[in-house]
Design an enzyme around this catalytic site. Structure first.
Site, PDB file in Angstrom:
ATOM      1  N   SER A  10       0.819  -1.212   0.000  1.00  0.00           N
ATOM      2  CA  SER A  10       0.000   0.000   0.000  1.00  0.00           C
ATOM      3  C   SER A  10       0.857   1.268   0.000  1.00  0.00           C
ATOM      4  CB  SER A  10      -0.887   0.019   1.240  1.00  0.00           C
ATOM      5  OG  SER A  10      -0.087   0.012   2.402  1.00  0.00           O
ATOM      6  N   ASN A  73      -0.036  -6.547   4.885  1.00  0.00           N
ATOM      7  CA  ASN A  73      -0.890  -7.463   5.633  1.00  0.00           C
ATOM      8  C   ASN A  73      -2.363  -7.286   5.294  1.00  0.00           C
ATOM      9  OD1 ASN A  73       0.540  -9.068   8.044  1.00  0.00           O
ATOM     10  ND2 ASN A  73       1.703  -7.257   7.545  1.00  0.00           N
ATOM     11  N   GLU A 151       4.580   6.328   7.368  1.00  0.00           N
ATOM     12  CA  GLU A 151       4.476   6.946   6.028  1.00  0.00           C
ATOM     13  C   GLU A 151       5.004   8.392   6.052  1.00  0.00           C
ATOM     14  OE1 GLU A 151       3.623   5.685   2.999  1.00  0.00           O
ATOM     15  OE2 GLU A 151       3.257   3.664   3.754  1.00  0.00           O
ATOM     16  N   HIS A 185       4.688  -2.201   7.846  1.00  0.00           N
ATOM     17  CA  HIS A 185       5.234  -0.917   8.297  1.00  0.00           C
ATOM     18  C   HIS A 185       5.917  -1.025   9.665  1.00  0.00           C
ATOM     19  CE1 HIS A 185       2.500   0.578   5.186  1.00  0.00           C
ATOM     20  NE2 HIS A 185       3.050   1.762   5.279  1.00  0.00           N
TER      21      HIS A 185
END
Lengths: 269, 269
Positions: A10, A73, A151, A185
């Site tokens: 993502s 995930n 992020e 992440h």
């Protein structure tokens, strides 16, 4: 021509898997897609995550990968089987590698899982763990505040420590001896998570475990890369390439500076 | 009918792999063959070990296994590819699982390997490690005195400690941070080996790593056992069944006492 391993996520979380594949399988060529324009996937409905994942796979398949790694995930939880049914190459997610490592590691039989809302809501880790060992106990906790920190490249600030400490509080009283970082992440935050959980809890990261399973499966299928050629990796993102490139270089460090890399921002979706 | 996983070894060493497969994959049925009449394989010529391994595989194949695990480093080193070329089901050895785990674990890039004379002479671990990561340094050492101790059930005596200490002396000065126990008998001696090597050296056992790869490969091939049926394992040996049964029960402990087991001594070779 060397067929690459396609790794998608993502956003930048899947770079943790990239780093481990580079380390454990230095001969393999990688193509990576970070869907940075649409991150995070965690809060999105399953149908939408599945559609996004299909779009990325459709894009990457033109590079003729020998394997696809869904290094996210949330996408693994909701879209793995769908993608497996659509392509003939092996498609590996990040959930079973982590579940297998936790199943192998736990002595108490009590395993914790942290992940995004989407991952935890799907029950995918609990399903995987109980599929392997029916008697295992699983305690799941969504940590929706972790992905935005990563992020933003905010790995080690005071704010990060406080967020991690407060989020993991519900796990502190349980008898778990193994905690799965159920989001690609989270390895960016691993030092902080280790500090909060204490040294009696073994942390399982998807990144290294997934890289090992990639190696195992490619070898079983007789598809490990031979020879001494240095691979040229390719990185794609759907959003701001400046931010993406900065985080990629920061995370992969020296490894990436020594390598020829192609950066691209394809139109997708 | 549930198709079993066939696990074979020169003697009782492969029981370490059996124990881990039982723990990590409790739904799977196991058939085990210990070639106790002809143990140890370590000092034998490669052609002979290959012939013995073929004989055992020919015997076990009548039980229609879905996978064969050569749970013996010597046989893996010399006969794995031969067996893979003779059957259509996946055949897994114990060398790559250990090599992959060591490759993932080492920080210094210096990995030690101990094994039988046959395993060390074959260079199979060095080959596997360098196949995965060309820059890794490998230090190999044959420990021919370890297998007889285990086959006698002599795991924790003073004699055992002295043998282990003296044998491992050549590795003590090296910079290795990871040591592969390159023989399925060695996990019986793991506590003694850990005491001798010290806590800065990470010990890699074939048993747990091989069980994990069995799980990974069966899942990739969509062959993991489903459902709640309790598997009935079968154990075969070529030599004295009393000694074999005693060591098997001692090693597998409670796990085996709770299970229905079939014991047989077939004629082979």
């Amino acid at each position: 021509m060397q067929q690459p391993i396609a790794i998608l996520d993502s956003g930048v979380g899947g770079l943790t898997v990239v780093k481990e594949v580079m380390r454990q399988l230095p001969r393999e060529k990688i193509i990576y897609f970070g869907d940075t324009a649409r991150t995070p996937y965690g809060p999105r409905p399953a149908e939408e995550v599945t559609r996004f994942t299909r779009e990325i796979v459709d894009y990457l398949i033109q590079y003729r990968p020998k394997m696809i790694v869904i290094a996210c995930n949330t996408a693994t939880a909701v879209a793995l089987e769908d993608i497996q049914s659509r392509v003939i190459i092996p498609v590996v997610g990040v959930i079973y590698p982590g579940a297998r490592a936790a199943n192998s590691s736990t002595q108490t039989g009590v395993v914790g899982v942290i992940g995004t809302e989407g991952t935890i809501r799907s029950g995918a880790y609990e399903h995987a763990l109980k599929h392997l060992s029916p008697t295992i106990d699983v305690i799941s906790l969504a940590c929706p505040r972790f992905v935005p920190l990563v992020e933003q490249g905010n790995f080690r600030s005071e704010e990060t420590f406080e967020t991690v400490r407060a989020s993991l509080q519900p796990l502190k009283s349980d008898k778990l001896d193994t905690l799965i970082l159920g989001c690609t992440h989270y390895p960016f935050l691993v030092e902080t998570i280790a500090e909060v959980m204490g040294k009696d809890v073994n942390l399982i990261s998807s990144d290294g475990e997934t890289a090992r399973e990639v190696s195992t499966i490619l070898q079983d299928r007789n598809r490990l890369q031979q020879g001494e050629a240095v691979p040229v990796h390719q990185f794609f993102c759907s959003g701001d390439p400046v931010m993406f490139k900065r985080i990629t270089q920061q995370w992969l460090g020296e490894q990436i500076e020594l390598m020829p890399i192609v950066w691209q921002v394809p139109k997708i979706g």
